[in-house]
Design a protein around this motif. Sequence first.
Motif, short mmCIF file in Angstrom:
data_model
loop_
_atom_site.label_atom_id
_atom_site.label_comp_id
_atom_site.label_asym_id
_atom_site.label_seq_id
_atom_site.Cartn_x
_atom_site.Cartn_y
_atom_site.Cartn_z
N GLY A 126 0.83 -1.20 0.00
CA GLY A 126 0.00 0.00 0.00
C GLY A 126 0.86 1.24 0.00
O GLY A 126 1.81 1.36 -0.77
N LYS B 275 -9.41 -1.90 10.15
CA LYS B 275 -9.82 -1.60 8.78
C LYS B 275 -11.16 -0.88 8.75
O LYS B 275 -11.36 0.06 7.95
N SER C 209 -10.69 2.61 9.18
CA SER C 209 -9.73 3.19 8.23
C SER C 209 -8.47 3.69 8.93
O SER C 209 -8.00 4.81 8.70
N TYR D 55 -5.40 1.96 8.99
CA TYR D 55 -4.12 1.60 8.39
C TYR D 55 -3.67 2.68 7.41
O TYR D 55 -4.50 3.35 6.78
N SER E 70 -2.49 2.39 4.62
CA SER E 70 -2.96 2.08 3.27
C SER E 70 -4.38 2.60 3.03
O SER E 70 -4.83 2.70 1.89
N GLN E 71 -5.06 2.96 4.14
CA GLN E 71 -6.40 3.54 4.05
C GLN E 71 -6.38 5.03 4.37
O GLN E 71 -7.44 5.65 4.48
N THR F 253 -3.13 -5.99 5.41
CA THR F 253 -3.30 -4.68 6.03
C THR F 253 -2.76 -3.56 5.17
O THR F 253 -3.08 -2.40 5.39
N GLY F 254 -1.88 -3.90 4.21
CA GLY F 254 -1.26 -2.86 3.39
C GLY F 254 -0.07 -2.20 4.04
O GLY F 254 0.47 -1.24 3.50
#
Length: 699
Positions: free
Chosen positions: A19, A157, A160, A162, A164-165, A205-206
């Motif tokens: 990510g 997740k 939001s 992580y 990557s998010q 998880t990224g």
Amino acid sequence: MVWVFFWVLLVVISGVHGGNVTYDGRSLIIDGGRKILFSGSIHYTRSTPEMWPSLIAKAKQGGLDVIQTYVFWNVHEPVQGEYNFRGRYDLVGFLKEIEAQGMYACLRIGPFIESEWSYGGFPIWLRDIPGIVFRSDNEPFKIYMQKFTTMIVNFMKAESLYASQGGPIILSQIENEYKNVEPAFHSKGPPYVRWAANMAVGQQTGVPWVMCKQDDAPDPVINTCNGLNCGETFAGPNSRTKPSLWTENWTSQYQVYGGEPYLRSAEDIAFSVALFVAKNGSFVNYYMYHGGTNFGRSASSYVTTSYYDQAPLDEYGMIRQPKWGHLKELHAAIKLGSETLLWGAPSNFSLGQLQEAHVFRRQPGECVAFLSNSDSRNSATVTFLNLSYELPPRSISILPDCKSVIFNTAKVSRKYTPRSMMSRQMFNLSERWLNFMDGIPKFGKTTIKANTLLDQINITKDVSDYLWYISSYNHTPTDVQPILHVETRAHVILAFINNKFVGSAHGSHGLPSFTFESPISLNAGENNISLLSVSVGLPDSGAYLERRVLGLREVTIQGTTHGSQDLTHYSWGYQVGLLGEELQIYTDQGSRLVEWKSTDAGSTHQPLMWYKTTFDAPLGDDPVTLNLGSMGKGEAWINGHSIGRYWVSFHTAKGTPSQTLYHVPRYFLAPSGNLLVLFEEIGGDPRQISLDTISTTGV
């Protein structure tokens, strides 16, 4: 220099993607940029929500980029399938505060964490899963470990969180210092490591995953270092494609009852960090950056309620100088040359027998140097690039341009700032205190009976520190003084014969068992034997935690007509916990369920005694403590909140208590009418305790 060029080329082309966070052989890469990151451990469970904004702000002000925390399984799932993320356990709220202050987060899911936390963070119900072997290639354990890990990851997740998010979490950890116990599991160890790594990576998880102190961590999981001096002890990542990360730089060490505090200097911490960065390290986490408080019964065996009070932010969240300020200056000095450190070609060469230069060059004119003197006794004069430099004993000078020294790890500019204590309220009036003596249970009213001594953990399920062992003995008098002899793996024992207190004894952190022995008086005929076995936290480390036991192992009476009578396999009755615990008399509602009596000199210094009073909160916002120096051992509650176990009577080798001050978070307080309840096990005087505030000056 060909090998240096090749090394730089290798780390440039060998990034591992996840990510918005990737890594290569030099550092973590966030949004396409390499980073040197300084991190600090702050545990949400060891502080309170009202403290979080200030703790995080002070960490950021101290030059940190990242806040690291464990995830504490046993507080989030105390009962199988029932979850708690409220109050001090609001993990999402804590992470969102980190995000709001513009910092990153490192989430150490574990779910085994050690951390001087009771049972290493495992919920006690886990040991009752049929066929389970913790932290092994064992199907029952892997099922529950994966279930909890997946639940936490999905929770993150959903919010939001992580990177990557777009969230703050840039790094996650699976397992914890497993290499320490891996050999004990023989052939079941290495497959478990591979499974745990694959399971974690499969969560998608990224962001990268790490395993600390795990040199066989499989790709793409990064193996990291924990310790005091990872610049000297870390063999490095197990692949050139991985960066060198330090997940625990111990700013002091935890303290146990009976032990002295470990004092680590600001100079020593700074030296270790500078050396690690000089040897290509790019991530350093301070464990702990804020120590905090082991509220309630959360501490592991014998560990004090105060946790890492010598950290840069002390137990109460106040800045501890010079540690905090010296490290802040170190971070700024390193960051000044970060681009050259991250992209330059590293080299090192000797400047003397114990002196060395670590140099990073990028382009003509871009040069950073670390000049080190490892001699702990003597200063050294060294010549570097035709200039002379004086290096104090065991120090590193940082030269961001390879010419000018802007920081030396041994030269501290910040002054020590002592803490001052002000007494706000004394509790010295007997009429202010009421007391209630807990009862000694009778054999006939116990619901659990066995013809043997049962294990304390299996019986209590850790709902209480206390387990009563109750039996009777038919005595025929002799001319010999009877002696009660007890072998135990508990931490404390209190003995009563015919409801009269005989005495107590305790073990220590380094001893798994101890012996209690005392002369006793016995009546002719039946005698009631009541033994209170006490735990001071469950173990937090080592292999096969699911097999650990506590409690009495052998009971004999010496000086009988048979010489010695073994009671180990007599009929024993068991009662879990205390009456006061069952009724929750430390709460406003529960305290009304018993008849309290007035307190005078005759009702102090008694075992099994509850005391209660009320008080108003001190004005201002300085941290509040209870000085329990006149008490013995027990637990304290404010408005139903346990501020932890106290054990003032356990002295160090110097003859002083390990801890007398116990943190009372203002989060627990109302302006007036606060209920204070103490349970005293062995005898103390509440009329000599005080409510104090603590402050520092010159910060």
